[in-house]
Design a protein around this motif. Sequence first.
Motif, PDB file in Angstrom:
ATOM      1  N   UNK A  21       5.534   0.678 -22.753  1.00 12.91           N
ATOM      2  CA  UNK A  21       5.855   2.092 -22.920  1.00 12.91           C
ATOM      3  C   UNK A  21       5.296   2.593 -24.248  1.00 12.91           C
ATOM      4  N   UNK A  22       5.433   1.807 -25.308  1.00 11.64           N
ATOM      5  CA  UNK A  22       4.907   2.202 -26.612  1.00 11.64           C
ATOM      6  C   UNK A  22       3.388   2.317 -26.568  1.00 11.64           C
ATOM      7  N   UNK A  23       2.713   1.386 -25.872  1.00 10.34           N
ATOM      8  CA  UNK A  23       1.263   1.452 -25.765  1.00 10.34           C
ATOM      9  C   UNK A  23       0.836   2.677 -24.970  1.00 10.34           C
ATOM     10  N   UNK A  24       1.541   3.002 -23.903  1.00 13.77           N
ATOM     11  CA  UNK A  24       1.192   4.161 -23.096  1.00 13.77           C
ATOM     12  C   UNK A  24       1.392   5.456 -23.877  1.00 13.77           C
ATOM     13  N   UNK A  25       2.357   5.484 -24.774  1.00 13.35           N
ATOM     14  CA  UNK A  25       2.596   6.696 -25.553  1.00 13.35           C
ATOM     15  C   UNK A  25       1.505   6.920 -26.581  1.00 13.35           C
ATOM     16  N   UNK A  26       0.900   5.847 -27.100  1.00 12.31           N
ATOM     17  CA  UNK A  26      -0.144   6.014 -28.101  1.00 12.31           C
ATOM     18  C   UNK A  26      -1.532   6.078 -27.483  1.00 12.31           C
ATOM     19  N   UNK A  27      -1.695   5.615 -26.246  1.00 13.86           N
ATOM     20  CA  UNK A  27      -3.009   5.574 -25.618  1.00 13.86           C
ATOM     21  C   UNK A  27      -3.311   6.868 -24.874  1.00 13.86           C
ATOM     22  N   UNK A  28      -4.587   7.145 -24.763  1.00 19.08           N
ATOM     23  CA  UNK A  28      -5.044   8.295 -23.996  1.00 19.08           C
ATOM     24  C   UNK A  28      -5.122   7.920 -22.524  1.00 19.08           C
ATOM     25  N   UNK A  29      -5.313   8.920 -21.690  1.00 21.99           N
ATOM     26  CA  UNK A  29      -5.549   8.654 -20.278  1.00 21.99           C
ATOM     27  C   UNK A  29      -6.983   8.199 -20.038  1.00 21.99           C
ATOM     28  N   UNK A  30      -7.825   8.287 -21.044  1.00 22.53           N
ATOM     29  CA  UNK A  30      -9.206   7.839 -20.889  1.00 22.53           C
ATOM     30  C   UNK A  30      -9.330   6.406 -21.383  1.00 22.53           C
ATOM     31  N   UNK A  31     -10.092   5.622 -20.660  1.00 20.14           N
ATOM     32  CA  UNK A  31     -10.301   4.229 -21.048  1.00 20.14           C
ATOM     33  C   UNK A  31     -11.620   4.046 -21.781  1.00 20.14           C
ATOM     34  N   UNK A  32     -12.622   4.854 -21.419  1.00 26.73           N
ATOM     35  CA  UNK A  32     -13.907   4.773 -22.107  1.00 26.73           C
ATOM     36  C   UNK A  32     -14.547   6.157 -22.125  1.00 26.73           C
ATOM     37  N   UNK A  33     -15.317   6.394 -23.176  1.00 25.67           N
ATOM     38  CA  UNK A  33     -16.028   7.660 -23.244  1.00 25.67           C
ATOM     39  C   UNK A  33     -17.391   7.454 -23.881  1.00 25.67           C
ATOM     40  N   UNK A  34     -18.279   8.371 -23.561  1.00 24.34           N
ATOM     41  CA  UNK A  34     -19.629   8.354 -24.098  1.00 24.34           C
ATOM     42  C   UNK A  34     -19.687   9.315 -25.279  1.00 24.34           C
TER      43      UNK A  34
END
Length: 135
Positions: A21-34
């Motif tokens: 839950x803590x990781x999901x709160x700090x992470x974006x919905x994007x996994x990779x970007x250019x």
Amino acid sequence: MAKKQKRKGNSGNSDDDSVQVAQEQTALDIRSFLYVGGRDCQVAHLRQIASKHGAELIHHDGGLREAVSRIDTVLPSVDCVFCPIDCISHDACLRVKTGCKKFGKTFVPLRNGSKSSLERALQTMKERNDERRTS
């Protein structure tokens, strides 16, 4: 999305659940970007910022040494594209914009190629995602 489904389907103990839950709160919905353009000397710093937000940065120099056509091969595998408009060729920027429309990717123009500009954009995306989840 596959990563989120795996997390939700995981029936671990409550300690694992609180960490997730803590990781999901700090992470974006994007996994990779250019990230197209910018300054080569900042790429390592930009990758650190991306990893802090739970994403992977894929860099293209915007046509200085790499072929602009490589953008077309990378676009389908990323979630969105960031372009600092002060450090990119017109050809690369147009290629990115049309490619984002073609593949349905989010295009995020950045005011400049600074680290803080990327940090603000990622933070804004995270806040918008959080608002969508709560509403």
